[in-house]
Design an enzyme around this catalytic site. Structure first.
Site, PDB file in Angstrom:
ATOM      1  N   CYS A  89       0.867  -1.188   0.000  1.00  0.00           N
ATOM      2  CA  CYS A  89       0.000   0.000   0.000  1.00  0.00           C
ATOM      3  C   CYS A  89       0.902   1.236   0.000  1.00  0.00           C
ATOM      4  CB  CYS A  89      -0.958   0.010   1.189  1.00  0.00           C
ATOM      5  SG  CYS A  89      -0.264  -0.497   2.760  1.00  0.00           S
ATOM      6  N   CYS A 400     -13.053  -2.095 -11.791  1.00  0.00           N
ATOM      7  CA  CYS A 400     -11.831  -2.090 -10.985  1.00  0.00           C
ATOM      8  C   CYS A 400     -10.693  -1.380 -11.706  1.00  0.00           C
ATOM      9  CB  CYS A 400     -11.420  -3.521 -10.623  1.00  0.00           C
ATOM     10  SG  CYS A 400     -11.019  -4.558 -12.046  1.00  0.00           S
TER      11      CYS A 400
END
Length: 445
Positions: A89, A400
């Protein structure tokens, strides 16, 4: 200095924007490089940073921020000690509210730049908890002789390496807080050099770990894996070959399911099946999508790229008939089984590659009132161009990848005569640069 060697002497740059993968964007101001684009990891728009160059090409350079000279007011302290090394992340240094705003702007920019369309209404972002949400993923595994240990984690920002992590705050705590223990256990195996990855997936009551192994495991290794599963309450699966080779090690049988309580639906799945990674956001997303689709009594709904029936089965609770289509025959069979277990007789499932010609498919010749689709990153261009769209009242597109959504939206609006009435983002992957979005199209408005 060798001609091809990169000079790693830090130099200042001003960050003017953000790239789609979460890096700061700058223009170099130094000498012969002046004006050249640069992508800087760990930097935010509006900041001045000292950057160490890590890569270069004819079009742009790459680097990482090694010192923040002037910080953005949106900068926060990353929660994870591995931030800046691990690629799992890349936005932890940006305030969570600003993250979703950045993703919303990326969606709108893509719609305008690629599709040449603008939604009539921008939907409020859909969000849920931003930590401990990830219930599916894959850890890379590498035994490093120089370090004298085995590493388990996501890839580093330099994808040649596996991040040396002990925990992960975005993965559900039952797994994320045990990464170090998992690495320690694998390091004790005879096969520690022959396990390239461990996949994890969590149902409501069972968490499964799937160990890919390139050589047969010794009896001692098998016992260690079993004991690890027992000690940490993991179902242990082995994968000696392809997907079909996955089988349980401990316990002999286990059942992976997740419930969608608002629709009295329970979905059963296998350890390597696709499920939405964020449980809380998934339930909100289903409610959001069904609300936007607004099926009425007596209507027939088509659900494309339906997977296990994540949208299909809740839709079957409110529509007259629902037809789900999916390319993976195994997922289609499990979707059928899920419909039977949930007592839903008004739903049909078909296996079809939606990127191929579909004129011989029986389902495409049926009539439908509304369409919901949730394609992979490649989008839905091929199937949209083959569908008889004229009879549809509304299309809800879950995406997505904002680029493929923008392309498909451009065709629907500019070529097929639909109107993009609403669009917005959904934070399925907080602290990452991944953008999940939803769009609503209506005919002739």
């Amino acid at each position: 200095m060798a001609r091809n060697r990169i000079d790693k002497t830090p130099f200042p740059v001003r960050i003017t924007g953000m790239s789609h993968d979460g890096r700061g964007v700058a223009r170099r101001e130094d000498g012969a490089h002046a004006g050249k684009a640069m992508f800087v990891s760990g930097a935010l728009p509006g900041e001045t940073v000292m950057v160490e160059q890590s890569g270069r090409s004819r079009q742009y350079d790459e680097g990482r921020a090694v010192e923040i000279l002037s910080a953005s007011p949106d900068r926060v302290s990353p929660k994870c000690p591995h931030f800046g090394v691990c690629s799992g992340c890349v936005l932890q240094h940006l305030d969570a509210d600003k993250q979703i705003g950045l993703k919303q702007q990326e969606l709108l920019d893509n719609l305008q730049r690629i599709g040449h369309v603008t939604p009539q209404e921008v939907l409020a972002p859909l969000v849920d908890t931003s930590w401990g949400y990830r219930r599916k993923g894959r850890f890379s595994v590498r035994h490093v002789l120089k370090k004298g240990k085995t590493l388990v984690g996501f890839r580093e920002l330099d994808p040649r390496f596996v991040a040396d992590i002990q925990s992960c705050h975005t993965v559900i705590p039952e797994i994320g807080m045990k990464v170090g223990a998992l690495a320690e256990m694998i390091d004790q195996l005879d096969a520690r050099g022959d396990i390239p990855q461990v996949e994890f997936i969590a149902g409501d009551d069972t968490i499964a770990l799937v160990f890919r192994h390139l050589q047969a495991l010794s009896e001692g290794d098998i016992e260690k894996l079993k004991r690890f599963g027992e000690a940490h309450n993991f179902a242990i699966y082995l994968q000696p070959g392809g997907v079909a080779s996955v089988h349980p090690l401990w316990p002999d049988t286990s059942r992976l399911v997740y419930a969608l309580k608002s629709w009295d639906v329970e979905l059963e799945f296998k350890p390597l099946d696709f499920i939405q990674v964020n449980r809380g956001l998934n339930e909100k997303m289903i409610a959001h999508a069904l609300g936007l689709l607004a099926p009425e009594a007596g209507e027939r709904i088509l659900d494309l790229f339906c997977g296990l029936g994540n949208f299909t089965l809740p839709l079957a609770r409110v529509a007259e008939v629902v037809v789900g289509v999916e390319g993976d025959a195994g997922l289609v069979q499990r979707a059928r089984d899920n419909a039977t277990r949930n007592g839903l007789s008004n739903v049909q499932f078909h296996a079809a590659d939606l990127s191929e010609p579909l004129q011989n498919q029986a389902w495409i010749k049926q009539t439908f009132d509304r369409l919901l689709l949730d394609p992979a990153r490649a989008g839905a261009e091929s199937v949209l161009k083959q569908l008889p769209l004229d009879g549809l009242k509304r299309i809800v597109y879950v995406s997505c990848h904002p680029g493929s959504l923008a392309r498909d939206a451009g065709w629907l609006v500019n070529e097929a005569g639909w109107t993009l009435t609403k669009a917005g983002v959904m934070d399925m992957f907080p602290h990452t640069a991944h953008v999940e979005s939803i769009a609503v199209f209506e005919k002739g408005r």
